[in-house]
Scaffold this active site. Structure first.
Site, PDB file in Angstrom:
ATOM      1  N   GLN A 100       0.798  -1.218   0.000  1.00 29.79           N
ATOM      2  CA  GLN A 100       0.000   0.000   0.000  1.00 29.79           C
ATOM      3  C   GLN A 100       0.831   1.269   0.000  1.00 29.79           C
ATOM      4  O   GLN A 100       2.005   1.265   0.357  1.00 29.79           O
ATOM      5  CB  GLN A 100      -0.937  -0.006   1.202  1.00 29.79           C
ATOM      6  CG  GLN A 100      -0.274  -0.346   2.525  1.00 29.79           C
ATOM      7  CD  GLN A 100      -1.296  -0.597   3.622  1.00 29.79           C
ATOM      8  OE1 GLN A 100      -1.581   0.293   4.393  1.00 29.79           O
ATOM      9  NE2 GLN A 100      -1.831  -1.798   3.676  1.00 29.79           N
ATOM     10  N   HIS A 102       0.102   5.587   0.939  1.00 28.16           N
ATOM     11  CA  HIS A 102      -0.845   6.568   1.466  1.00 28.16           C
ATOM     12  C   HIS A 102      -0.632   7.906   0.759  1.00 28.16           C
ATOM     13  O   HIS A 102       0.507   8.300   0.507  1.00 28.16           O
ATOM     14  CB  HIS A 102      -0.663   6.732   2.977  1.00 28.16           C
ATOM     15  CG  HIS A 102      -0.771   5.440   3.719  1.00 28.16           C
ATOM     16  ND1 HIS A 102      -1.899   4.658   3.676  1.00 28.16           N
ATOM     17  CD2 HIS A 102       0.112   4.775   4.502  1.00 28.16           C
ATOM     18  CE1 HIS A 102      -1.701   3.578   4.419  1.00 28.16           C
ATOM     19  NE2 HIS A 102      -0.493   3.623   4.916  1.00 28.16           N
ATOM     20  N   GLU A 137       2.625   7.424   9.011  1.00 22.87           N
ATOM     21  CA  GLU A 137       2.462   6.551  10.174  1.00 22.87           C
ATOM     22  C   GLU A 137       3.816   6.098  10.698  1.00 22.87           C
ATOM     23  O   GLU A 137       4.787   6.028   9.951  1.00 22.87           O
ATOM     24  CB  GLU A 137       1.584   5.341   9.822  1.00 22.87           C
ATOM     25  CG  GLU A 137       2.078   4.530   8.654  1.00 22.87           C
ATOM     26  CD  GLU A 137       1.048   3.547   8.070  1.00 22.87           C
ATOM     27  OE1 GLU A 137      -0.159   3.720   8.280  1.00 22.87           O
ATOM     28  OE2 GLU A 137       1.486   2.611   7.391  1.00 22.87           O
ATOM     29  N   HIS A 266       4.703   0.178   1.019  1.00 24.23           N
ATOM     30  CA  HIS A 266       5.094  -0.691   2.135  1.00 24.23           C
ATOM     31  C   HIS A 266       4.050  -1.769   2.358  1.00 24.23           C
ATOM     32  O   HIS A 266       2.935  -1.696   1.846  1.00 24.23           O
ATOM     33  CB  HIS A 266       5.274   0.132   3.417  1.00 24.23           C
ATOM     34  CG  HIS A 266       4.012   0.834   3.855  1.00 24.23           C
ATOM     35  ND1 HIS A 266       3.596   2.020   3.286  1.00 24.23           N
ATOM     36  CD2 HIS A 266       3.074   0.512   4.777  1.00 24.23           C
ATOM     37  CE1 HIS A 266       2.456   2.398   3.845  1.00 24.23           C
ATOM     38  NE2 HIS A 266       2.115   1.499   4.762  1.00 24.23           N
ATOM     39  N   ARG A 285      -3.963   0.409  -2.795  1.00 22.22           N
ATOM     40  CA  ARG A 285      -3.364  -0.933  -2.701  1.00 22.22           C
ATOM     41  C   ARG A 285      -2.709  -1.382  -4.005  1.00 22.22           C
ATOM     42  O   ARG A 285      -3.173  -1.046  -5.078  1.00 22.22           O
ATOM     43  CB  ARG A 285      -4.437  -1.938  -2.281  1.00 22.22           C
ATOM     44  CG  ARG A 285      -4.949  -1.682  -0.874  1.00 22.22           C
ATOM     45  CD  ARG A 285      -5.968  -2.717  -0.413  1.00 22.22           C
ATOM     46  NE  ARG A 285      -6.354  -2.454   0.968  1.00 22.22           N
ATOM     47  CZ  ARG A 285      -7.296  -1.582   1.317  1.00 22.22           C
ATOM     48  NH1 ARG A 285      -7.958  -0.922   0.382  1.00 22.22           N
ATOM     49  NH2 ARG A 285      -7.573  -1.380   2.583  1.00 22.22           N
TER      50      ARG A 285
END
Length: 402
Positions: A100, A102, A137, A266, A285
């Site tokens: 994925q 972001h 994140e 990642h 994805r």
């Protein structure tokens, strides 16, 4: 109620198929069931807000913040974010997650607005954007943890393209068109071609995997696991297998942290971690998943550059009682508080804090007095002064705003 700023918090368990069965229930003191427990969410995301145990009864955290944003978040954070800017989670990864990426904040706002305009329901399986936020994140490993993280540096990727017979035909593509040309080439391959191309690779790695002779640092290990765990098996080989060979395979030891910024491709492979991110559920994805894959959208947001994995060890603060993991993200910061029996940690929350007790027992005293034990979560609004005392060796992970 208005002067109380310290509460027990009840989060939400997410039962995604890739999760383990025992770690999260055992942490939270819940019965182990047939249902996997993949993530434990502590936050105010609209899709699964946590609940505070207030004097008057249960209170949704997003509601508590919306009623008095400046008092809970602080004036600065209320003006900048307008909501709790982070989402705190405990993850138990039994099976590999999808590859994925972001989006950035600006791209998330555009994508969210476009999908709303197109009338795609928020819950639709082909929806890319669940909100208008970015999702950088950080994860701190709670066990031996394995993940894919960004593209291999050029010399290493060249070596892989030469060494793996099924990938040799892509070496000239990489020389001519770089990371983007290479990734686009494999992500846009028709399924039949993927099956034909990767079948010899599958036939080679599966027996070694079954015999237990592959190391986890070897992409062959994760390739074989992906095929073994896929209900489609050899009938429909997953294009995510290319990413296993193209990306860094990173092993984080307990206490090690890894930061994933917008655009870094990642995938989590195995283990448990504490994860803190911007308050978003936006995921594009690229494989290893039965979920919606939008190749065009993925390519638009991926950073096509070498990544040299940076394992963060954290910095010791508060007389060595706390280890903090700074990142460039303005939305969040994670730290770990470790106290010996009888030790006291005193602090005034400079931003809203969310904690989870990973082990041990103690008590926190502030505008309320709350006994603590393993699996308990606490929320402290800005300005709350508290004293945390350990009765046994105590480990607390804390989310806040830098």
């Amino acid at each position: 109620m208005s002067n109380r700023k310290l509460f027990y918090l009840n989060g939400k368990v997410q039962h995604y198929a890739w999760g383990g069965f025992t770690y999260i229930p055992q942490l939270l003191g819940l019965p182990v069931s047939e249902q996997p427990s993949a993530e434990y969410w502590m936050g105010a995301h609209q899709s699964a807000p946590s609940t505070l145990q207030a004097t008057s009864g249960p209170l949704l955290l997003n509601q508590y913040i919306a009623d008095q944003p400046a008092e809970v978040l602080g004036t600065k954070a209320a003006e900048r974010f307008g909501e709790l800017p982070y989402l705190f989670k405990i993850l138990d990864v039994k099976d590999m997650l999808s590859i994925q990426v972001h989006p950035t904040k600006a791209e998330a706002e555009k994508g969210f607005a476009a999908e709303n305009e197109a009338g795609i329901p928020l819950t639709a399986s082909n929806r890319n954007y669940k909100d208008a936020n970015h999702k950088p994140e950080i994860m701190v490993a709670l066990s031996d943890f394995w993940l894919l993280h960004g593209f291999l540096p050029e010399p290493q990727l060249r070596k892989v393209l030469q060494a793996v017979p099924e990938l040799q035909s892509f070496a000239p593509v990489f020389e001519k068109e770089g990371y983007k040309g290479l990734y686009k080439a494999v992500m846009e391959l028709p399924q039949e071609e993927i099956n034909t191309l990767l079948r010899p690779l599958a036939d080679r790695v599966l027996p070694s995997y079954a015999a237990g002779t592959l190391e986890k640092s070897d992409p062959a290990f994760w390739t074989a696991r992906a095929i073994s765990n896929d209900p489609e098996g050899l009938n429909r080989l997953d294009r995510g297998i290319f990413s296993i060979y193209f990306f860094n395979i990173v092993n984080a030891k307990p206490g090690d942290a890894v930061f994933q910024d917008a655009g870094i491709p990642h995938a989590y492979l195995e283990g448990q971690n504490a994860e803190l991110m911007a308050n978003s559920d936006n995921v594009l994805r690229g494989g290893l998943t039965p979920k919606h894959i939008d190749v065009e959208e993925l390519l638009k947001h991926t950073r096509f550059e070498a990544v040299y994995p940076n394992i963060l060890k954290g910095e010791s603060i508060h007389n060595g009682q706390e280890r903090i993991y700074p990142t460039p993200a303005p939305d969040f910061v994670i730290s770990r508080i470790g106290l010996k029996p009888g030790e006291v940690y005193e602090h005034t929350a400079a931003a809203p804090e969310t904690w989870i007790v990973l082990n041990g027992e103690g008590v926190v005293k502030g505008s309320a007095e709350l006994p603590l034990k393993k699996g308990v979560s606490v929320f402290a609004a800005i300005g709350e002064s508290y004293t945390l005392t350990a009765t046994t060796e105590l480990t607390v992970f804390k989310a806040s705003i830098p």
